[in-house]
Scaffold this motif. Structure first.
Motif, mmCIF file in Angstrom:
data_model
loop_
_atom_site.group_PDB
_atom_site.id
_atom_site.type_symbol
_atom_site.label_atom_id
_atom_site.label_comp_id
_atom_site.label_asym_id
_atom_site.label_seq_id
_atom_site.Cartn_x
_atom_site.Cartn_y
_atom_site.Cartn_z
ATOM 1 N N SER A 76 0.834 -1.188 0.000
ATOM 2 C CA SER A 76 0.000 0.000 0.000
ATOM 3 C C SER A 76 0.868 1.236 0.000
ATOM 4 N N ALA A 77 0.228 2.387 -0.125
ATOM 5 C CA ALA A 77 0.990 3.633 -0.096
ATOM 6 C C ALA A 77 1.702 3.792 1.239
ATOM 7 N N ALA A 78 1.046 3.371 2.326
ATOM 8 C CA ALA A 78 1.656 3.534 3.640
ATOM 9 C C ALA A 78 2.888 2.659 3.789
ATOM 10 N N ALA A 79 2.799 1.420 3.332
ATOM 11 C CA ALA A 79 3.915 0.502 3.500
ATOM 12 C C ALA A 79 5.066 0.816 2.563
ATOM 13 N N THR A 80 4.764 1.404 1.440
ATOM 14 C CA THR A 80 5.813 1.729 0.478
ATOM 15 C C THR A 80 6.208 3.202 0.515
ATOM 16 N N GLN A 81 5.563 3.965 1.401
ATOM 17 C CA GLN A 81 5.814 5.406 1.485
ATOM 18 C C GLN A 81 5.718 6.048 0.107
ATOM 19 N N ALA A 82 4.598 5.799 -0.555
ATOM 20 C CA ALA A 82 4.461 6.213 -1.953
ATOM 21 C C ALA A 82 3.940 7.624 -2.120
ATOM 22 N N THR A 83 3.370 8.188 -1.089
ATOM 23 C CA THR A 83 2.812 9.524 -1.232
ATOM 24 C C THR A 83 3.304 10.409 -0.102
ATOM 25 N N VAL A 84 3.189 11.695 -0.299
ATOM 26 C CA VAL A 84 3.702 12.631 0.697
ATOM 27 C C VAL A 84 2.888 12.615 1.980
ATOM 28 N N THR A 85 1.709 12.031 1.946
ATOM 29 C CA THR A 85 0.876 11.983 3.150
ATOM 30 C C THR A 85 1.222 10.806 4.047
ATOM 31 N N GLU A 86 2.008 9.862 3.544
ATOM 32 C CA GLU A 86 2.341 8.689 4.345
ATOM 33 C C GLU A 86 3.456 9.012 5.335
ATOM 34 N N ARG A 87 3.369 8.439 6.508
ATOM 35 C CA ARG A 87 4.312 8.750 7.574
ATOM 36 C C ARG A 87 5.579 7.916 7.439
ATOM 37 N N PHE A 88 6.669 8.512 7.865
ATOM 38 C CA PHE A 88 7.983 7.874 7.749
ATOM 39 C C PHE A 88 8.059 6.626 8.630
ATOM 40 N N ARG A 89 8.512 5.511 8.051
ATOM 41 C CA ARG A 89 8.523 4.234 8.752
ATOM 42 C C ARG A 89 9.780 4.006 9.584
ATOM 43 N N GLY A 90 10.779 4.849 9.423
ATOM 44 C CA GLY A 90 12.022 4.647 10.145
ATOM 45 C C GLY A 90 12.995 3.790 9.361
ATOM 46 N N ILE A 91 14.221 3.683 9.865
ATOM 47 C CA ILE A 91 15.276 2.906 9.199
ATOM 48 C C ILE A 91 16.008 2.082 10.245
ATOM 49 N N ASP A 92 16.134 0.787 9.989
ATOM 50 C CA ASP A 92 16.987 -0.050 10.834
ATOM 51 C C ASP A 92 17.925 -0.861 9.966
ATOM 52 N N ASN A 93 18.707 -1.731 10.621
ATOM 53 C CA ASN A 93 19.711 -2.536 9.919
ATOM 54 C C ASN A 93 20.623 -1.647 9.073
ATOM 55 N N ALA A 94 20.885 -0.439 9.575
ATOM 56 C CA ALA A 94 21.680 0.519 8.815
ATOM 57 C C ALA A 94 23.170 0.178 8.916
ATOM 58 N N VAL A 95 23.868 0.345 7.799
ATOM 59 C CA VAL A 95 25.304 0.088 7.716
ATOM 60 C C VAL A 95 25.946 1.228 6.937
#
Length: 742
Positions: free
Chosen positions: A62-81
């Protein structure tokens, strides 16, 4: 085509030294700096991460899970290297890995940003780390944090799923591997095969119904005279041959070889021919799902019931009636249904309990001679209902289809196949269906350096500000490296998505569609005239068809350090996105105003499909649709039943794209890189950090090219089914892509 602006874009990483940095070469004098470690030649720094919240990131998919639109909230970032590296020349992205694949240092940053921890007014996160002297290149990897699964879905279907997320091992970036996850693997593969063996075995034994051995016996039937008197007629076993069902598929009666088939014999012949004639040489794919089998058995059983309840007029028809009684008893071993005793249609057909299906088939002696009956079904005894096969494995109904060998009289499911008639993917099995990709992040950049220490609030905020050189004062040096006087370091280029995205919309090109009735009837009855048996016309509205799945072909299973397909040790398959948001499932009624006629978008995360060489591959997308018209209609090879699913195929051809319309990014480079680390601007269907939008159109003749069908048992090479308009948002566009031809 333009770079996707609807996806969240992360801007530069900043590295700020609290004191003086070490010198850039071994000959320089090291400035007295309490954060400098002379043994490691590293300086402890503040690592500043800047996120653009104006274009936040996106899957049911969905747009929320894929952050496809400017209205979707940021999901964060993990497993960063993060990797640091020293190239021989400053100011370059890393164009290719060194021969040994080794970076200078690796930083495991874990969860660098939690969900919703940044917004337009606060977009920095600072952590403390160290940076080697002479560093002039930084690489960043990360993936979006998984949230809660949507109702009725798994986490994998909601957000995509990778088999492996591996941004290198220690400092060895050549070991980097990002791998799509198969929908089915391990023990479930064998379970899948055993279900196919059992279901094809059921069809085999039913269609091998015979009058042999103890079932080759005397037959009695009654005829009624004009005066109403009844006379019993007996057909001795010696008066007719032993028969199998295939014997009825002849131009003459199997009981009276000098006579054309009688009426009841012809019904048996017709239903046998339809069940066992699969036009594989013409590309027919016979649906083999549990629901397709129930549809076939409903029609088959209805014909058998008509013959079983009929009054024979002669000895051959008496034998045919007895044959139908035998077939009826065999069908009842595996299926329940409401069977009228007046010969009318059978309704409510379903599988008997799984245990009974297995027990009856295990005890089965009715099997073609010279072939081996499958056995050993203990591992599927827990299956609740075969009607949900193969969807129970999160696979599309088109992932399995039937074949029939007329020599052995055996049905089977091909293991290596081309589902839904979709080309471009090589040898495919059910193990070649993947979950969508996860939302990944990638940065590859030269650095800015400054001899001044900056507070986090003094860095440019947001992507647009970060990318504007004028926002960096004259204390900063662009395209530089860490020196002994350096106190602040910023990653020069933005961090962006490592994955690509497909936005799918679908609409009707006309209000009335034509099916393939005339061609099918002409195939079955060549004497039909050109003006006979016209195509059925179907007027569509907002409930006629439902989008239930999007299958993306030609996807590389593995991508490497730059998120491009690996040229070695790689395989290809199809991403199956079957978690279509409810808003995207409906196709609005036809409207001449395109913007009003499209479905809501469905989003699918995919990998970049770049291939080395001058020609980039076409991508084929199969849309899985459900027929809710209330009518049966004919597809490319056979019948699409009301309530069943079918496929229309669209072609996304990069040759159709106008390269001048591609908005290549100017503040960061995208792989593949030239020797200087700049973007090699190769147009292709999927480019990492871009969204491809495909506007699929069901045209007037699209239904003529519908795939995955069932035989029409009712008694009484690749052809494109879709037209596509592709767009990068705001960028690559495939508009008006007709499904199945014009």
């Amino acid at each position: 085509m333009k770079k996707i602006q609807a996806l969240a874009t992360l801007s530069a990483i900043a590295l700020m030294a609290a004191g003086f940095a070490a010198c850039s070469s071994s000959d320089e004098t090291v400035v007295d700096n309490p954060r400098y470690n002379p043994e490691t030649n590293e300086v402890t720094t503040n690592f500043v991460f800047n996120v653009s919240t104006g274009n936040t990131a996106f899957t049911r998919q969905s747009a929320a899970a894929t952050q496809a639109t400017v209205t979707e909230r940021f999901r964060g970032i993990d497993n960063a290297v993060l990797y640091s590296y020293h190239q021989g020349t400053d100011g370059k992205n890393l164009a290719a890995l060194p021969a040994d694949g080794k970076m200078e240092k690796r930083y495991d940053l874990s969860m660098i940003l939690a969900a919703n921890t940044v917004d337009a007014d606060h977009s920095h996160r600072i952590i403390e780390t160290s940076l080697p002297l002479n560093t002039n290149t930084l690489l960043f990897y990360g993936k979006a944090i998984l949230g809660n699964a949507e109702t009725g879905l798994t986490v994998e279907n909601t957000y995509g799923h990778l088999e492996e997320y591996n941004p290198g091992t220690e400092t060895d970036l050549s070991a980097a591997n990002f791998e799509l996850s198969p929908r089915i693997k391990g023990d479930n593969v064998n379970k899948f095969k055993k279900i196919e063996e059992l279901l094809s075995g059921i069809l085999t034994t039913i269609m091998y119904t015979n009058l042999k051995g103890t079932h080759h016996q005397d037959i009695s039937y009654e005829i009624t005279g004009l005066d109403g008197t009844k006379t019993t007629i007996t057909v001795l076993a010696s008066e007719y041959p032993e028969l199998i069902w295939a014997d009825y598929n002849s131009t003459n009666s199997p009981v009276e070889p000098t006579h054309v088939p009688y009426a009841l014999e012809q019904k048996l012949a017709d239903v046998y021919r339809e069940m066992t004639t699969i036009y594989q040489d013409q590309g027919e794919l016979r649906a083999g799902s549990g629901q397709a089998i129930l549809a076939m058995m409903t029609d088959l059983w209805s014909v058998i019931n008509e013959v079983r309840c009929a009054t024979p007029l002669n000895k051959p028809e008496a034998v045919a009636k007895y044959f139908a009684e035998r077939a009826h008893e065999r069908i009842k071993l595996y299926f329940n249904g409401t069977v009228p005793d007046d010969g009318h249609n059978v309704t409510g057909v379903e599988f008997v309990t799984t245990g009974n299906v297995i027990d009856h088939f295990t005890a089965e002696t009715n099997w073609p001679t010279g072939t081996t009956k499958p056995s050993g079904f203990n591992n599927i005894s827990d299956i609740a209902n075969f009607a949900n096969f193969p969807q129970m494995f999160h696979l599309p109904s088109g992932s399995t289809h039937l074949a029939f060998d007329k020599n052995t009289q055996v049905f089977s499911y091909p293991w290596n196949y081309n589902t839904s008639g979709m080309p471009g993917s090589g040898t495919i099995t059910v193990e070649s269906y993947f979950y969508p990709a996860e939302l990944l992040y990638f940065g590859n950049s030269a650095i800015r350096v400054s001899d001044k220490e900056y507070k986090p609030t003094e860095y440019p905020d947001g992507v647009a500000n970060w990318d504007e050189d004028n926002n960096w004062n004259n204390t900063w040096t662009k395209n530089s490296h860490v020196q002994s006087t350096t106190q602040s370091v910023a990653m020069q280029n933005d961090i962006n998505y490592g994955t690509a995205a497909l936005q799918t919309t679908i609409r009707y090109g006309v209000a009335t569609l034509k099916d393939n009735n005339h061609a099918i009837q002409k195939r079955n009855h060549p004497s039909i005239g050109d003006d006979e048996e016209p195509d059925q016309e179907i007027t569509v509205d907002g409930t006629s068809f439902q989008l239930v799945g999007v299958i993306v072909g030609g996807q590389s299973k593995k991508v490497g350090w730059n998120f491009l397909p690996k040229e070695s040790d790689n395989s290809y398959g199809w991403i199956n996105d079957d978690a279509i948001p409810s808003a995207a499932q409906g196709i609005p009624a036809y409207s001449s105003v395109i913007s009003d006629a499209k479905s809501q978008p469905n989003y699918t995360l995919v990998f970049d499909n770049y291939t080395s060489g001058s020609t980039q591959d076409k991508v084929y997308v199969a849309l899985e649709l459900r027929n809710n018209t209330g009518k049966d209609f004919y597809g490319l090879h056979n019948l699409i039943r009301n309530g069943s699913t079918f496929y229309l195929i669209g072609e996304l051809d990069p040759a159709q794209l106008n390269e001048a319309n591609i908005d290549w990014p100017t503040h960061h480079a995208l792989p593949p890189y030239d020797s200087n680390g700049a973007t090699i601007q190769t147009k292709r269907v999927f480019i990492q950090d871009f969204m491809t939008t495909a506007d699929f159109v069901i045209g007037a003749n699209s239904l003529k090219y519908a795939y995955l069908t069932v035989p029409d048992l009712r008694y009484s090479s690749v052809t494109l089914g879709l037209s596509v308009d592709i767009k990068w948002s705001t960028g690559i566009n495939f508009d008006n892509v007709i499904l199945g031809g014009n």
